[in-house]
Design an enzyme around this catalytic site. Structure first.
Site, short mmCIF file in Angstrom:
data_model
loop_
_atom_site.label_atom_id
_atom_site.label_comp_id
_atom_site.label_asym_id
_atom_site.label_seq_id
_atom_site.Cartn_x
_atom_site.Cartn_y
_atom_site.Cartn_z
N HIS A 1 0.82 -1.22 0.00
CA HIS A 1 0.00 0.00 0.00
C HIS A 1 0.85 1.26 0.00
O HIS A 1 0.35 2.34 -0.30
CB HIS A 1 -1.06 -0.02 1.12
CG HIS A 1 -0.59 0.28 2.50
ND1 HIS A 1 -0.30 -0.72 3.43
CD2 HIS A 1 -0.38 1.45 3.14
CE1 HIS A 1 0.06 -0.15 4.56
NE2 HIS A 1 0.01 1.16 4.42
N ASP B 1 1.16 -7.67 2.21
CA ASP B 1 1.27 -6.22 1.98
C ASP B 1 2.73 -5.77 1.85
O ASP B 1 3.27 -5.10 2.72
CB ASP B 1 0.56 -5.48 3.12
CG ASP B 1 0.25 -4.03 2.75
OD1 ASP B 1 0.87 -3.51 1.81
OD2 ASP B 1 -0.60 -3.43 3.42
N SER C 1 3.94 2.37 8.27
CA SER C 1 3.67 1.38 7.23
C SER C 1 4.94 1.08 6.46
O SER C 1 5.61 2.00 5.98
CB SER C 1 2.61 1.91 6.26
OG SER C 1 1.35 1.80 6.84
N1 ARG Z 1 -4.66 0.55 7.42
C1 ARG Z 1 -3.35 0.69 6.85
C2 ARG Z 1 -2.65 1.92 7.35
O1 ARG Z 1 -3.25 2.95 7.51
C3 ARG Z 1 -3.39 0.75 5.39
C4 ARG Z 1 -3.78 -0.52 4.79
C5 ARG Z 1 -3.96 -0.43 3.32
N2 ARG Z 1 -4.77 -1.54 2.90
C6 ARG Z 1 -6.03 -1.39 2.45
N3 ARG Z 1 -6.73 -2.45 2.24
N4 ARG Z 1 -6.54 -0.21 2.21
O2 ARG Z 1 -1.47 1.92 7.56
#
Ligand code: ARG
Length: 709
Positions: free
Chosen positions: A90, A215, A645
């Protein structure tokens, strides 16, 4: 669930502090890297064998030299002597979508460069290493001219042309840090699994555990022939880094030491109750609601067209993540025990403050509370306005023509000429997304006008022209309005835009409905913003006192500043969690979970057939765990947030064991309130990452670069 015995649970409840006041549990804290000496002993107790100098040292390579701020919004880690970088899928998403076309759709099909030549430059992408960080509080606060002092400090660093510097206030301006960075601008895309792996579970599973998402994506840093940062050039070569992370295939189990180093973007852990309330009760639901309105429109159109899907993929992902984030925080904050606990703590603090030597300490909570009461409606309206219209091309173009309008009023021919040329270069009418954005505008107008009193609407919406159109089209008045704007306004219609630029006239613009909407919107926005800024300035002063008071109240505590996109370290353990009585989550998912969730052709739970077959055959080689399963995701109690992330999860020996990519639903209050019962990090197990690169992607040349220990 075994690691969650009754005894364990009882201890957790005892130390459950949620505290801005007490730092009872060792896994809370996004620590500053240069402070590592102050808690390295705690790390050792949990099983870390690295020394403080292994982690942060200015005279030799240390862990920090293997960590990069990725694009300014994520984290990455260097994993080879040739500048190979792992980050999240992502985090690479925007780059991957940007390089994709319907014919070469790397998002859907994945990609693995088979040679350096096939590594694709990504325009605008950069990574930044931290060179050093220094406390410059006294140099700034003792200076007769603090702003000058900051400028000078930055100039001193940047004079050499090698590094850039940034000064960040911490603890609400009670201290200042100087960060020295080295930035590389030639970053190339090396590979990714298909999105069905990299985003497995989609928005349904986002922010959730249990999870089975691959991811990750892979990039490489390029440098010039002197191994220095350089703009993109075909002559650049893979960067030879100061340090890179070795990788462990030993696997994880509950109780193991784990640490995460990365660039968390933002937390607000020291807010008083009155500000928490303002955010959670007023602002966050608005943000969730408005993002939702845009998303439902976008998603419908994306499902119908691959071109629209690629054009909007990255925006959709960002919005959907935000929509669910705000829902998650407000949901988690419904736990009344959080509020009771905080209230109790604040009251105790207030008792102390009353008799402290500073009147300001005694008064600050009350002042913040009345400020919040006073500012609440402005902040809420600002949230509606910010999300409501700012993403709309008509309004953006309306503001883009302001220099031209000014020149027209001045009747200055050369300024008119240059403003027009600029607009011709900078304003694009993106055809692929125009129809969708038109519907988004309609949905936003409807949501905004339904939620906000008429006195706060952009005035054009209440004028004759708009009212007439809406009356005539009662079935869908806002779509009619948007249609009208896209047909009639030179800000919505590309032919009209062309003819406007060919003979620009202020009169034409002023009579234009799109321009009138844009102008009346901007007027609302700037009125509101001026008020909000004034409140924020007042708040900043008070928060500085509040923070100072908190620190004076507990002088023995080791503090860490709120996240602000600077390098931090958090340490703790592999640990699951329990939500309700008799419900507990295990620390590790494996390929069986992937197969259980797999739904062929589903938008979120599909998988490449080749992966499904590989998983069924259970030939995982050295990537299998002790039971012969393929580990996929795991939990740890590390204290992270957005911006982390892509961060490396590192074991006690300094080896990479996973890549952090998410938080869990129950821990979503974490940016505001740290709750040790629930706050967890979700990471992709490095064994799954390597399995996907090697077995599925066939990218053996990358595996050969890694140092697997
Ligand atoms: N929730 C994650 C974050 O803010 C991002 C994940 C991205 N994945 C998704 N399915 N949108 O770090």
């Amino acid at each position: 669930m075994l690691q969650f015995s009754f005894v364990r649970k009882a201890t957790l409840i005892l130390v459950f502090s949620l505290s801005i006041f007490l730092n009872g549990f060792s896994n809370e804290g996004m620590w500053l890297p240069m402070d590592v000496k102050r808690f390295i002993q705690n790390m050792e107790k949990l099983g870390c064998t690295l020394s403080a100098d292994d982690i942060y040292n200015l005279n030799r390579a240390s862990l920090k030299d293997a960590i990069v701020h990725f694009g300014g919004f994520c984290t990455g880690e260097v994993v080879s002597s040739q500048g190979l970088v792992f980050t999240n899928h992502h985090c690479g998403y925007d780059a991957i979508a940007g390089l994709s076309t319907p014919e070469h759709n790397y998002l859907d099909s994945g990609y693995w460069a088979t040679s350096f030549k096939e590594e694709l430059p990504v325009k605008g992408l950069f990574v930044t290493f931290l060179v050093r960080v220094e406390d410059v509080t006294t140099r700034i606060t003792y200076s007769p001219n603090p702003e000058e002092a900051q400028k000078r400090l930055i100039e001193e660093v940047e004079a050499s042309g090698k590094y850039t510097a940034k000064i960040t206030p911490i603890y609400y301006g009670n201290q200042y840090l100087l960060w020295v960075y080295q930035t590389f601008n030639d970053i190339r895309f090396v590979g990714t699994p298909p999105a069905s792996i990299g985003k497995f579970g989609g928005d349904t599973d986002n922010w959730m555990w249990p999870r089975q998402t691959g991811d990750f994506s892979v990039f490489r840093i390029y440098a010039n022939s002197n191994n220095e940062p350089a703009p993109y050039s075909a002559d650049n070569v893979p960067y030879s880094p100061k340090n890179y992370l070795p990788i462990s295939l030993d696997g994880i189990k509950a109780g193991d030491f784990s640490m995460v180093m990365g660039f968390p973007a933002r937390t607000s852990r020291y807010l008083p109750l009155s500000t928490l309330k303002q955010k959670v009760i007023n602002e966050y639901p608005v943000l969730n609601f408005m993002f939702g309105k845009m998303l439902r429109v976008m998603e419908k159109d994306m499902a119908g067209s691959i071109t629209v899907k690629l054009a909007l993929a990255s925006t959709q992902a960002r919005f959907a993540n935000a929509e669910k984030y705000y829902l998650g925080v407000t949901t988690a904050m419904k736990d009344t025990s959080i509020w009771f606990k905080r209230a109790e703590e604040e009251n105790k603090f207030q008792q102390w403050a009353k008799y402290s030597s500073y009147q300001a300490y005694d008064e600050v909570r009350g002042k913040l509370q009345s400020l919040n009461e006073k500012a609440s409606s402005t902040f809420t309206l600002e949230a509606y306005l910010r999300i409501g219209f700012s993403l709309n091309p008509i309004i953006q173009r309306g503001s883009a023509i302001s220099p031209l309008m000014a020149a027209l009023k001045e009747k200055d021919a050369s300024k008119i000429q240059s403003a027009t040329t600029k607009l011709k270069e900078s304003v694009v009418f993106e055809e692929k997304t125009a129809a969708t954005y038109k519907k988004v505008l309609a949905a936003l107008l409807q949501a905004y006008t339904a939620s906000v009193p008429e006195a706060a609407w952009p005035s054009w919406l209440t004028e004759k022209q708009a009212v007439k159109i809406m009356r005539k089209n009662q079935a869908d008045p806002y779509l009619a309005l948007a249609d009208f704007l896209y047909n009639e306004s030179f800000l919505g219609n590309p032919e009209k835009w062309q003819s406007f630029l060919n003979s620009p006239s202020a009169k034409t613009a002023e009579k234009d409905p799109g321009f009138q909407l844009a102008q009346s919107y901007q007027q609302r926005m700037s009125e509101t913003r001026v008020k909000a800024e004034a409140y924020r300035a007042e708040e900043a002063e008070l928060m500085k006192v509040w923070m100072k008071a908190l620190m004076a109240y507990q002088p023995e505590r080791v503090w860490y500043p709120d996240a602000n996109s600077t390098l931090r370290l958090t340490y703790g353990q592999i640990e699951g969690y329990s939500t309700k009585d008799a419900i507990a989550y295990d620390v590790l998912t494996d390929h069986t979970g992937l197969l259980e969730k797999y739904v062929p052709s589903d938008a979120e739970f599909d998988l490449p057939l080749r992966l499904v077959n590989l998983l069924k055959s259970k030939k995982f080689g050295r990537y299998a765990d002790a039971n012969g399963n393929l580990p996929v995701n795991f939990l740890s109690n590390n204290d992270i947030t957005g911006g982390n992330s892509g961060s490396p999860v590192i074991d006690g020996k300094g080896r990479l064991i996973g890549i952090a990519f998410d938080g869990n639903w129950e821990g979503m209050a974490g940016d505001l309130v740290f709750d040790p019962r629930y706050k967890r990090t979700i990471s992709v197990d490095i064994r799954y990452v390597l399995f996907c690169i090697e077995q599925l992607g066939g990218a053996h040349r990358l595996i050969a670069e890694l140092r697997i220990q």
